[in-house]
Scaffold this active site. Structure first.
Site, PDB file in Angstrom:
ATOM      1  N   SER A   1       3.491   2.658   6.415  1.00 18.02           N
ATOM      2  CA  SER A   1       4.802   2.198   5.949  1.00 18.02           C
ATOM      3  C   SER A   1       4.806   1.919   4.439  1.00 18.02           C
ATOM      4  CB  SER A   1       5.176   0.922   6.700  1.00 18.02           C
ATOM      5  OG  SER A   1       6.406   0.439   6.237  1.00 18.02           O
TER       6      SER A   1
ATOM      7  N   LYS B   1       9.456   3.122   5.596  1.00 20.32           N
ATOM      8  CA  LYS B   1       9.370   1.905   4.791  1.00 20.32           C
ATOM      9  C   LYS B   1      10.053   0.764   5.545  1.00 20.32           C
ATOM     10  CE  LYS B   1       9.989  -0.039   0.321  1.00 20.32           C
ATOM     11  NZ  LYS B   1       8.728  -0.764   0.554  1.00 20.32           N
TER      12      LYS B   1
ATOM     13  N   ILE C   1       5.807  -5.182  -3.930  1.00 21.21           N
ATOM     14  CA  ILE C   1       7.118  -4.531  -3.928  1.00 21.21           C
ATOM     15  C   ILE C   1       8.158  -5.526  -3.394  1.00 21.21           C
ATOM     16  CG2 ILE C   1       8.416  -2.498  -3.147  1.00 21.21           C
ATOM     17  CD1 ILE C   1       5.902  -1.769  -4.789  1.00 21.21           C
ATOM     18  N   GLY C   2       7.761  -6.315  -2.411  1.00 16.90           N
ATOM     19  CA  GLY C   2       8.672  -7.325  -1.879  1.00 16.90           C
ATOM     20  C   GLY C   2       9.682  -6.770  -0.891  1.00 16.90           C
TER      21      GLY C   2
ATOM     22  N   CYS D   1       3.481  -8.832   5.821  1.00 13.39           N
ATOM     23  CA  CYS D   1       3.706  -8.548   4.396  1.00 13.39           C
ATOM     24  C   CYS D   1       3.372  -9.789   3.580  1.00 13.39           C
ATOM     25  CB  CYS D   1       5.152  -8.134   4.133  1.00 13.39           C
ATOM     26  SG  CYS D   1       5.455  -7.909   2.375  1.00 13.39           S
TER      27      CYS D   1
ATOM     28  N   LYS E   1       1.924  -4.928  13.531  1.00 16.70           N
ATOM     29  CA  LYS E   1       0.998  -4.735  12.408  1.00 16.70           C
ATOM     30  C   LYS E   1       0.431  -6.078  11.964  1.00 16.70           C
ATOM     31  CE  LYS E   1       0.704  -2.280   7.970  1.00 16.70           C
ATOM     32  NZ  LYS E   1       1.464  -1.435   7.039  1.00 16.70           N
TER      33      LYS E   1
ATOM     34  N   THR F   1      -2.264  -5.419   3.868  1.00 17.27           N
ATOM     35  CA  THR F   1      -3.026  -5.705   2.635  1.00 17.27           C
ATOM     36  C   THR F   1      -3.570  -7.141   2.612  1.00 17.27           C
ATOM     37  OG1 THR F   1      -0.964  -6.320   1.562  1.00 17.27           O
ATOM     38  CG2 THR F   1      -1.711  -4.066   1.246  1.00 17.27           C
TER      39      THR F   1
ATOM     40  N   GLY G   1      -7.646   1.482   3.221  1.00 15.31           N
ATOM     41  CA  GLY G   1      -8.534   2.185   2.297  1.00 15.31           C
ATOM     42  C   GLY G   1      -9.047   3.538   2.751  1.00 15.31           C
TER      43      GLY G   1
ATOM     44  N   GLY H   1      -2.318   5.209   3.427  1.00 10.90           N
ATOM     45  CA  GLY H   1      -1.296   4.611   2.575  1.00 10.90           C
ATOM     46  C   GLY H   1      -1.552   4.923   1.119  1.00 10.90           C
TER      47      GLY H   1
END
Lengths: 262, 308
Positions: B26, B50, B76-77, B135, B170, B198, B249, B270
């Site tokens: 995403s 996204k 990115i938010g 996120c 996720k 992340t 990664g 990604g």
């Protein structure tokens, strides 16, 4: 029409020269890209194929196109450009391009003023070539810090300024622009350089109601408008990606009060 | 002439059939059209779109990305066009491509997630959804649900009631016990898990003595996080029975193999899409080559064969 974007995994370096104390000029054999590249567009280079560092591609304005050759002009600044500066003719680079929206040329305008600050000279070679191809006359106003950092622009009709007065007129490129505008009748301005310079050029043009296009710089990841990483704020207060909505914008579309990204 | 053996690259994730195990993560492949000429949605087993929210989001102030050692930070938010534009403008073109579409969603409240899930439940062209509870770059929602087992469970349960197709959650690595979160989500009705999102990260501009990112902190991705991702995958693989999708990664087929051997039924790429848009094709041909060399006819047989 959709613009054709290509990934060329092994574009050979044809020549690579030091052109000032900090700048280098590199020419790549890119027949598939040379044919469609427009002034103001950029190449996204992977400098270390197969190695995780530097990881991301680096965007570079297309400096010029001659036949099958596409060249870029860059300053050795960080880890990526330092590594790039060590590459030799015969070695290859992984290139994506041509990317982004370039300069629009209005053939009705009488004077075409190319305003470059420092490495902002980069996109002006192909822009000047395109203007000449349209039987228009480019005039370059080029400011640098000192004669050591001066890159020979290779464009006829050029005025130079330097901050320390070691070459051309002492001062900023904006003073060359103000001088020139006094005797212009119907000019168009195309600018590239550091954010404070672009802000000043845009301010002068807005005040005098002169159309001005600016080529912006930003940190980029994808380069194609997918990740939204390279955005700037536009005059409506919205974020727009520099890679696919720019890098060239109408200066009135940009919010000049934001902090510069680079 | 020796005949090259065809490898069966198909995988199945809780009934979701994919033609190959490489999925676009995403936020890294946009809505599929952006990479036109470089990579096609049809190259992937699935595209995860996204993150979409009910209303459009402008995203965080720039700079939003920064390169770090063998990785990158992003903040990115959750900038996105909002659900209505997603459905009307972005989806139609993507539906025509030969790939499976998985919609990634986020909300500020459970109600917002449920509303999005209910709307997506009615879109027949989207057979699965990925719940973003991880996120690190937004204040509300997202990671707030992903760092506490009870909140993660409550959200999953609520979305499960509204969503009848494949539900993927996720997970965030920014927790002390990812296996506990995984179990909570599994028992609340998730069909599969994606991991990892992340890691919290930061970089400082020493010249300006300021954070590089406009949002101060961001999410770290890229090769730097691969060992962390593998460790989390290993832990979760031993804790739940539902299928796992590994990410973090993955740059080449060797990385993808490490995740599959450790227990991933499929993988997401990604950051690799940014660096090398042809990574998907390179990884697929590398996976097929590995299978041939190791006498494996079906790639799904690689999942979880780690010998310890």
């Amino acid at each position: 029409m959709m613009k054709k974007i290509l990934q060329i995994k092994n574009a050979p370096i044809l020549f690579h020269r030091k052109v000032s104390s900090c700048a280098r000029h590199i020419s790549l054999s890119l027949p598939a890209i040379a044919g469609t590249a427009e002034p103001g567009q950029f190449l996204h280079l992977r400098i270390s194929s197969g190695s995780p560092s530097p990881l991301l591609r680096r965007p570079f304005s297309i400096n010029d196109v001659q036949g099958d050759r596409v060249s870029i002009l860059y300053e050795v600044k960080g880890a990526g450009t330092k590594l790039l500066s060590k590459m030799l003719p015969g070695e290859t680079l992984d290139v994506i391009g041509p990317l982004g929206m370039g300069f629009d040329i209005d053939p009705q305008k009488r004077e075409h003023l190319l305003v470059a600050g420092g490495m902002g000279l980069a996109p002006m070679g192909l822009l000047a070539r395109s203007l000449k191809g349209m039987k228009l006359k480019p005039e370059l106003l080029y400011g640098c810090r000192s004669s050591a950092e001066l890159v020979k622009p290779g464009i006829t009709g050029c005025q130079i300024s330097s901050e320390d007065g070691s070459c051309g007129k002492k001062g900023l490129v904006t003073s060359l622009l103000l001088d020139r505008l006094r005797i212009c009748r119907d000019p168009a301005v195309y600018a590239c350089g550091p954010w404070p310079m672009l802000k000043a050029v845009a301010g002068i043009c807005h005040k005098n109601n002169i159309p001005c296009q600016v080529s912006l710089e930003s940190f980029m990841a994808c380069g194609v408008g997918a990740c939204q990483g390279c955005v700037v704020k536009n005059s409506d207060g919205n974020y727009v990606s520099v890679c696919d909505k720019g890098p060239v914008f109408n200066s009135r579309q940009i919010d000049w009060d934001q902090d510069c990204v680079i | 002439m020796k005949k090259v053996k065809t490898i069966d690259l198909r995988v199945s994730i809780a009934g979701l059939e994919l033609k190959n195990p490489v999925i676009a993560a995403s936020g890294t492949f946009g809505y599929g059209a952006e990479y036109s000429g470089l990579a096609e949605p049809g190259d992937f087993g699935a595209i995860i779109t996204k993150t979409v929210t009910l209303e459009p989001r402008p995203g965080n102030r720039p700079p939003r990305i920064c390169e770090t050692s063998c990785g990158m930070l992003n903040s990115i938010g959750l900038a996105n066009v909002g659900f209505a534009v997603f459905r009307e403008d972005k989806l139609p073109a993507l539906i025509k491509k030969n790939t499976v579409i998985i919609a990634n969603i986020a909300g500020n409240t459970i109600e917002e997630y449920v509303e999005l899930a209910a709307r997506l439940n009615k879109i027949s062209d989207i057979p699965a959804l990925e719940l973003n509870i991880s996120c690190p770059n937004v204040k509300l929602g997202g990671i707030a649900f992903g760092t506490d087992p009870a909140s993660a469970a409550a959200l999953t349960k609520a979305v499960r009631r509204a969503y009848k197709k494949t539900l993927i959650v996720k997970l965030s690595p920014n927790v002390s016990d990812i296996a506990g979160i995984a179990r909570a989500v599994e028992s609340s009705g998730a069909d599969a898990l994606s991991l990892i999102n992340t890691l919290y990260g930061m970089a400082v501009d020493i010249k300006k003595q300021r954070p590089v990112l406009g949002n101060i902190t961001g999410g770290l991705s890229g090769p730097a996080i691969k060992p962390v991702a593998l460790y989390n995958l290993y832990k979760v693989h031993h804790s739940v029975k539902i299928p796992l999708i590994g990410l973090g990664g993955i740059m080449d087929h060797r990385d993808a193999l490490e995740f599959m051997i450790t227990g991933a039924a499929a993988v997401q790429i990604g950051t690799a899409n940014f660096v090398n848009p042809s990574a998907v094709k390179d990884i697929l041909s590398g996976l097929a080559g590995y299978c041939r060399e190791n006498d494996i006819t079906r790639i799904k047989n690689l999942t979880g064969i780690l010998k310890c």
